[in-house]
Each structure stands twice: as structure tokens, then as C-alpha cells.
Write an enzyme that holds these catalytic residues in place. Structure first.
Site, PDB file in Angstrom:
ATOM      1  N   ASP A  30       0.853  -1.189   0.000  1.00 48.62           N
ATOM      2  CA  ASP A  30       0.000   0.000   0.000  1.00 48.62           C
ATOM      3  C   ASP A  30       0.891   1.241   0.000  1.00 48.62           C
ATOM      4  O   ASP A  30       1.863   1.336   0.754  1.00 48.62           O
ATOM      5  CB  ASP A  30      -0.911  -0.013   1.230  1.00 48.62           C
ATOM      6  CG  ASP A  30      -2.063   0.973   1.103  1.00 48.62           C
ATOM      7  OD1 ASP A  30      -3.215   0.513   1.084  1.00 48.62           O
ATOM      8  OD2 ASP A  30      -1.808   2.192   1.045  1.00 48.62           O
ATOM      9  N   ASN A  86     -12.733  -2.990   2.762  1.00 53.67           N
ATOM     10  CA  ASN A  86     -13.752  -1.963   2.918  1.00 53.67           C
ATOM     11  C   ASN A  86     -14.706  -2.117   1.740  1.00 53.67           C
ATOM     12  O   ASN A  86     -14.263  -2.174   0.592  1.00 53.67           O
ATOM     13  CB  ASN A  86     -13.109  -0.575   2.896  1.00 53.67           C
ATOM     14  CG  ASN A  86     -12.096  -0.399   4.015  1.00 53.67           C
ATOM     15  OD1 ASN A  86     -12.305  -0.869   5.134  1.00 53.67           O
ATOM     16  ND2 ASN A  86     -10.996   0.265   3.732  1.00 53.67           N
ATOM     17  N   GLN A  93     -14.727   2.304   1.450  1.00 55.15           N
ATOM     18  CA  GLN A  93     -14.019   1.968   0.203  1.00 55.15           C
ATOM     19  C   GLN A  93     -13.799   3.221  -0.636  1.00 55.15           C
ATOM     20  O   GLN A  93     -14.740   3.991  -0.864  1.00 55.15           O
ATOM     21  CB  GLN A  93     -14.817   0.939  -0.606  1.00 55.15           C
ATOM     22  CG  GLN A  93     -14.097   0.471  -1.868  1.00 55.15           C
ATOM     23  CD  GLN A  93     -14.844  -0.653  -2.591  1.00 55.15           C
ATOM     24  OE1 GLN A  93     -16.007  -0.924  -2.299  1.00 55.15           O
ATOM     25  NE2 GLN A  93     -14.179  -1.284  -3.535  1.00 55.15           N
ATOM     26  N   HIS A  99     -10.241  -5.142  -3.174  1.00 55.32           N
ATOM     27  CA  HIS A  99      -8.887  -5.361  -2.659  1.00 55.32           C
ATOM     28  C   HIS A  99      -8.957  -5.777  -1.198  1.00 55.32           C
ATOM     29  O   HIS A  99      -9.698  -5.206  -0.416  1.00 55.32           O
ATOM     30  CB  HIS A  99      -8.008  -4.111  -2.831  1.00 55.32           C
ATOM     31  CG  HIS A  99      -8.614  -2.837  -2.324  1.00 55.32           C
ATOM     32  ND1 HIS A  99      -9.593  -2.157  -3.004  1.00 55.32           N
ATOM     33  CD2 HIS A  99      -8.375  -2.128  -1.201  1.00 55.32           C
ATOM     34  CE1 HIS A  99      -9.925  -1.068  -2.329  1.00 55.32           C
ATOM     35  NE2 HIS A  99      -9.205  -1.028  -1.217  1.00 55.32           N
ATOM     36  N   HIS A 101      -7.154  -5.885   2.243  1.00 56.57           N
ATOM     37  CA  HIS A 101      -6.057  -5.264   2.996  1.00 56.57           C
ATOM     38  C   HIS A 101      -5.440  -6.308   3.921  1.00 56.57           C
ATOM     39  O   HIS A 101      -6.157  -7.006   4.647  1.00 56.57           O
ATOM     40  CB  HIS A 101      -6.582  -4.139   3.896  1.00 56.57           C
ATOM     41  CG  HIS A 101      -7.002  -2.897   3.190  1.00 56.57           C
ATOM     42  ND1 HIS A 101      -6.158  -1.829   3.010  1.00 56.57           N
ATOM     43  CD2 HIS A 101      -8.183  -2.534   2.624  1.00 56.57           C
ATOM     44  CE1 HIS A 101      -6.808  -0.855   2.373  1.00 56.57           C
ATOM     45  NE2 HIS A 101      -8.039  -1.262   2.124  1.00 56.57           N
TER      46      HIS A 101
HETATM   47  P1  AMP Z   1      -9.840   1.578   0.352  1.00 63.61           P
HETATM   48  O1  AMP Z   1     -10.458   1.743  -1.014  1.00 63.61           O
HETATM   49  O2  AMP Z   1     -10.254   2.635   1.324  1.00 63.61           O
HETATM   50  O3  AMP Z   1     -10.071   0.202   0.928  1.00 63.61           O
HETATM   51  O4  AMP Z   1      -8.284   1.722   0.271  1.00 63.61           O
HETATM   52  C1  AMP Z   1      -7.563   1.911  -0.910  1.00 63.61           C
HETATM   53  C2  AMP Z   1      -6.119   1.722  -0.558  1.00 63.61           C
HETATM   54  O5  AMP Z   1      -5.360   1.718  -1.751  1.00 63.61           O
HETATM   55  C3  AMP Z   1      -5.549   2.808   0.348  1.00 63.61           C
HETATM   56  O6  AMP Z   1      -4.977   2.201   1.505  1.00 63.61           O
HETATM   57  C4  AMP Z   1      -4.501   3.495  -0.532  1.00 63.61           C
HETATM   58  O7  AMP Z   1      -3.381   3.933   0.199  1.00 63.61           O
HETATM   59  C5  AMP Z   1      -4.157   2.397  -1.525  1.00 63.61           C
HETATM   60  N1  AMP Z   1      -3.674   2.875  -2.806  1.00 63.61           N
HETATM   61  C6  AMP Z   1      -4.268   3.795  -3.615  1.00 63.61           C
HETATM   62  N2  AMP Z   1      -3.543   3.974  -4.735  1.00 63.61           N
HETATM   63  C7  AMP Z   1      -2.475   3.153  -4.637  1.00 63.61           C
HETATM   64  C8  AMP Z   1      -1.345   2.888  -5.462  1.00 63.61           C
HETATM   65  N3  AMP Z   1      -1.183   3.498  -6.645  1.00 63.61           N
HETATM   66  N4  AMP Z   1      -0.429   1.975  -5.046  1.00 63.61           N
HETATM   67  C9  AMP Z   1      -0.588   1.349  -3.864  1.00 63.61           C
HETATM   68  N5  AMP Z   1      -1.634   1.545  -3.036  1.00 63.61           N
HETATM   69  C10 AMP Z   1      -2.566   2.446  -3.409  1.00 63.61           C
END
Ligand code: AMP
Ligand code: ZN
Length: 136
Positions: A30, A86, A93, A99, A101
């Protein structure tokens, strides 16, 4: 052209620190980690959440998650994990591509557990909620 940022990572259009890859799934660090080794595991097939994936894809995603955790275990040797996703904006999300985590945990790292995500049980008793499911 796919606009989804995670599809762009799959297509190697934008870089990521990939720590596990197989035919169907990809795991990378991440970019904004909440702990050392914070990783996301994604299916290569675009879907917003598990409801958009086949049972077979979900099985493979779960196995890829385990294999990624084994790699993290070997390299970083955490004391434990929190693992989950999420789902939808109400669930926090942000990226609309499923994805998982993986949050490696260390004793005394100051973090919480699943129970720290929300504490809003509402007015209905557990027995009343069970009735929605005709559960005994
Ligand atoms: P969420 O949609 O809230 O479950 O989380 C999305 C996750 O993706 C977050 O923890 C971001 O830090 C991560 N994220 C977003 N863009 C990138 C990227 N280009 N490379 C790695 N992680 C990413
Ligand atoms: Zn996508």
C-alpha cells in the site's frame, strides 16, 4: 482504456511494489501504509466487491491472500494480522476495485481490532435482528 487505478497497476501502466503475483491475482505494498508491510491483494479481473466476482475467483483470491501473508510472515515476521476489505463508501471503500487489505501487526503497536472499526449497534436487540433471518 480502463480508468481504474488498480487495473492500471495490473496492466503495469503505473508502478507498484509487487510482493506476490499469480495468474489471477496481484499483491502490492500500500502506497500509504498504516503499518509496516501494509499490503493489498487484488483480483486481476475488475469488480468492485465480492458480489461481482465468481465463487471460483473468490477462492483464488483467498488463497492468494494466504500466500501473500506467508511471504510477509517469512520476511517481516509480524506477531499477527488484521485482514479484510472496505466495501462501498459506507464501509470506507475509496478505490472501486476489490482489494483485500493485509495489516501485519506487532505486539504493542497501539492499533485496535475489528471492534474498533465501528460502535453503533442501534436500537434493535440481537434477538430482533435474528428475526430478519428467521434465525433461532
Ligand atoms: P480503500 O479503497 O479505502 O479500501 O483503500 C484503498 C487503498 O489503496 C488505500 O490504503 C490506498 O493507500 C491504496 N492505494 C491507492 N492507490 C495506490 C497505489 N497506486 N499503489 C498502492 N496503493 C494504493
Ligand atoms: Zn479495476
Amino acid at each position: 482504456m480502463e480508468e481504474c487505478i488498480f487495473c492500471k497497476i495490473i496492466n503495469k501502466e503505473i508502478p507498484a511494489h509487487i510482493i506476490y503475483e499469480d495468474e489471477n491475482n496481484l499483491a502490492f505494498l500500500d502506497v500509504n501504509p498504516r503499518c509496516k508491510g501494509h499490503t493489498v491483494v487484488i483480483p486481476k479481473e475488475h469488480a468492485k466487491n465480492p458480489f461481482g466476482l465468481s465463487d471460483e475467483s473468490l477462492k483464488l483470491l483467498f488463497v492468494a491472500t494466504k500466500k501473500t501473508m506467508q511471504r510477509i510472515d517469512e520476511k517481516l515476521k509480524p506477531d499477527g494480522y488484521n485482514v479484510g476489505w472496505n466495501q462501498n463508501s459506507a464501509g470506507g471503500q475509496v478505490v472501486p476495485h476489490m482489494h483485500v487489505h493485509i495489516l501485519p501487526r506487532w505486539r504493542d503497536d497501539g492499533g485496535g481490532n475489528m471492534h474498533s472499526i465501528v460502535n453503533h449497534p442501534g436500537d434493535e436487540t440481537v434477538e430482533e435482528v435474528a428475526k430478519y433471518f428467521n434465525a433461532q
